[in-house]
Design an enzyme around this catalytic site. Structure first.
Site, short mmCIF file in Angstrom:
data_model
loop_
_atom_site.label_atom_id
_atom_site.label_comp_id
_atom_site.label_asym_id
_atom_site.label_seq_id
_atom_site.Cartn_x
_atom_site.Cartn_y
_atom_site.Cartn_z
N CYS A 1 54.88 41.24 97.83
CA CYS A 1 55.46 41.22 96.48
C CYS A 1 55.58 42.62 95.87
CB CYS A 1 54.66 40.31 95.57
SG CYS A 1 54.88 38.56 95.97
N HIS B 1 60.41 38.69 90.25
CA HIS B 1 60.06 38.81 88.84
C HIS B 1 60.66 40.13 88.29
CE1 HIS B 1 57.45 39.80 85.41
NE2 HIS B 1 57.31 38.49 85.28
N VAL C 1 59.59 42.73 86.84
CA VAL C 1 58.92 44.02 87.09
C VAL C 1 58.99 44.43 88.56
CG1 VAL C 1 57.33 43.87 85.13
CG2 VAL C 1 56.57 43.09 87.39
N LYS C 2 59.44 43.54 89.43
CA LYS C 2 59.47 43.85 90.86
C LYS C 2 60.76 44.63 91.20
CE LYS C 2 55.49 41.95 91.23
NZ LYS C 2 55.10 40.60 91.50
N HIS C 3 60.99 44.88 92.50
CA HIS C 3 62.07 45.81 92.87
C HIS C 3 63.46 45.32 92.52
CE1 HIS C 3 58.61 47.10 95.19
NE2 HIS C 3 59.13 48.29 95.11
#
Ligand SMILES: *Cc1c(COP(=O)(O)O)cnc(C)c1O
Length: 395
Positions: free
Chosen positions: A168, A192, A194-196
Site C-alpha cells: 500500500c 486512497h 493519500v496514496k500514489h
C-alpha cells in the site's frame, strides 16, 4: 531566533500543508464523466481495462480491483487460504489493516519486530516466529521502501508459507530492478487519496498465479463462481455461490479515474523522489534527527517521508516537536502506533514490550508532507519549519 508559532510567533506559512493529498486534473474528471454517461456504472468494461493496465505497470500477470486497500488485504488473506487454525506473521510497525485481514479470516496474528534501519519486517525474527501452524507472512513495504523480498521468498519457500506483500505504500517502488507487485505471491495496493494514485476509495491485488486470481475475483463478488462457460452451459440465469465472499467490487467510474491516474504514476513517483532528496540533503547535517535510509538495490516510492528524532539531543519529546510543527502549519503525522498496542489487540492479550525496535521507533517518528502536487515553496516551508523548531528545542 524567530519565535515558534506555538509560543505566539509568526508561523512559517499561513495555511496548513497536509502530509499527503491527491492530485486530480481535468483529464481525470473527463474520464469519470465519460463513464457516468455510459451504460455501465459498475461491473462494466472500465474494470478490466484498469486491471490490465495496472498489472502491466507493476509487471504482474493479474490484477484484481476491489473497493479498498483493506478489502485487497482481506481478499489476499482469503486467497492464501488463511483460516482459524493458522498463524500469520505481521510486522508490529504498520497500519492496523495489515493485521486485521488475518483476523477477518479468523487467523492468529503473530506480531514480529522490524529492522532498525528501514523499519521493515526483520527476516531473522520472522524465521524464529515460524511454527507448524504458520501459514503466511504479511510483509509491509514501510514508507514505500521494499522489504527484504528475496530473503522472505526463501524463508517462505523453506517453510511452505504464502508471501503476502502489503504494498500500500510501495506502488512504483522497485526491488533489485523489479517492480513491487510482481514479486510476492499476492501484493495488495490501496487507492486512497493519500496514496500514489487514487479512486477515492479503492484497492488492487496483483498475483502471477491464475488460481489465486480466480479466487480473488470470486471473493470480491459474493463468492460466486465467475466461469462464464459454466453459466452458458447451464442456462444464462444459473450461478453458484461456492465460497463466502463479499461485495468488494470497484465501480467503473472509479476504475476510469484509476486508469487516468495511472498514466501519471511514473512522473508522480519521480516527484516524490525529488522531494525526499531535498529533505535528506537539507537535514543531512542535523544531529537532532535521522533521515530515512534507503538500502542498495531498492528504489522507494516515498509514500511517506519519516524522520526519527534523536531525543537525547532535544529538550522536549516527540509530542512537543509535533505540536510545534503543526503550529507552523506543517501537517505532520505519525506512522504508526505499533499495531499490538491498539485496544482491540490488547484485549487479545498481546503484551507490550515484545517489539523493542517498533516501540522505540514509534516514540521518535514524525512524517513530513510528501505528495507530488507540492510546490517548491511548500518544500522550503517544511525545511524552514523543521529547522526552526529543532533549533529552538536543541539542547
Ligand atoms: C493505506 C493502507 C492500507 C489500507 O488501505 P485503505 O485503502 O485505506 O483500506 C493498508 N495497509 C497499509 C500499510 C496502508 O498504508
Amino acid at each position: 531566533m524567530p519565535d515558534l508559532a506555538i509560543h505566539g510567533g509568526v508561523p512559517v506559512r499561513d495555511r496548513m500543508l497536509p502530509y499527503g493529498r491527491q492530485w486530480v486534473d481535468e483529464d481525470d474528471i473527463r474520464a469519470v464523466v465519460e463513464v457516468l454517461r455510459s451504460d455501465w456504472l459498475t461491473t462494466g468494461p472500465a474494470v478490466a481495462t484498469f486491471e490490465e493496465a495496472f498489472a502491466a505497470q507493476v509487471g504482474a500477470k493479474y490484477a484484481v480491483a476491489v473497493s479498498s486497500g483493506t478489502a485487497a488485504l482481506h481478499a489476499a488473506a482469503f486467497a492464501a487460504g488463511i483460516g482459524p487454525d493458522d498463524e500469520v506473521i505481521v510486522p508490529a510497525m504498520t497500519f492496523a489493516a495489515s493485521a486485521n485481514c488475518v483476523r477477518y479470516q479468523g487467523g492468529t496474528v503473530v506480531f514480529v519486530d522490524v529492522r532498525p534501519d528501514t523499519l521493515n519486517l526483520d527476516v531473522a525474527h520472522a524465521e524464529s516466529a515460524v511454527t507448524p501452524r504458520t501459514r503466511a507472512i504479511v510483509t509491509v513495504d514501510y514508507t514505500g521502501q521494499p522489504s527484504d523480498l528475496d530473503e522472505l521468498r526463501a524463508l517462505a519457500d523453506r517453510h511452505h508459507l504464502i508471501l503476502i506483500e502489503d504494498g500500500c505504500h510501495a506502488l512504483g517502488a522497485t526491488y533489485r530492478g523489479r517492480p513491487v507487485g510482481s514479486l510476492a505471491d499476492l501484493t495488495a495496493f490501496s487507492l486512497h487519496p493519500v496514496k500514489h494514485i487514487t479512486t477515492g476509495e479503492g484497492g488492487l491485488i496483483t498475483t502471477n498465479d491464475r488460481g489465486m486470481a480466480t479466487r480473488l475475483r470470486q471473493f470480491r463478488n459474493h463468492g460466486i463462481t465467475t466461469a462464464p462457460a459454466q453459466r452458458e452451459a447451464a442456462g444464462s440465469w444459473f450461478y453458484e455461490m461456492t465460497e463466502l465472499g463479499y461485495n468488494y467490487r470497484l465501480t467503473d467510474f472509479q476504475c476510469a479515474l484509476g486508469h487516468a491516474q495511472l498514466q501519471k504514476l511514473p512522473a508522480w513517483v519521480a516527484r516524490r523522489r525529488e522531494i525526499a532528496a531535498r529533505y535528506s540533503a537539507a537535514f543531512a547535517g542535523m544531529r537532532e534527527l535521522e533521515t530515512p535510509p534507503v538500502l542498495p538495490g531498492r528504489e522507494s516510492s516515498w509514500h511517506l517521508y519519516v524522520i526519527r528524532l534523536n531525543l537525547e539531543c532535544l529538550r522536549v519529546g516527540r509530542t512537543e516537536v509535533f505540536r510545534a510543527l503543526r503550529a507552523e502549519n506543517i501537517g505532520v503525522n505519525v506512522h504508526y502506533i505499533p499495531v499490538p498496542w491498539h485496544p482491540y489487540y490488547q484485549r487479545l492479550t498481546y503484551k507490550r514490550g515484545q517489539w523493542p525496535v517498533s516501540e522505540g521507533a514509534y516514540e521518535r517518528l514524525i512524517s513530513l508532507p510528501v505528495f507530488p502536487a507540492m510546490g517548491e515553496q511548500d518544500i522550503d516551508d517544511v525545511i524552514s519549519a523543521c529547522t526552526k523548531v529543532i533549533r529552538a528545542y536543541r539542547k
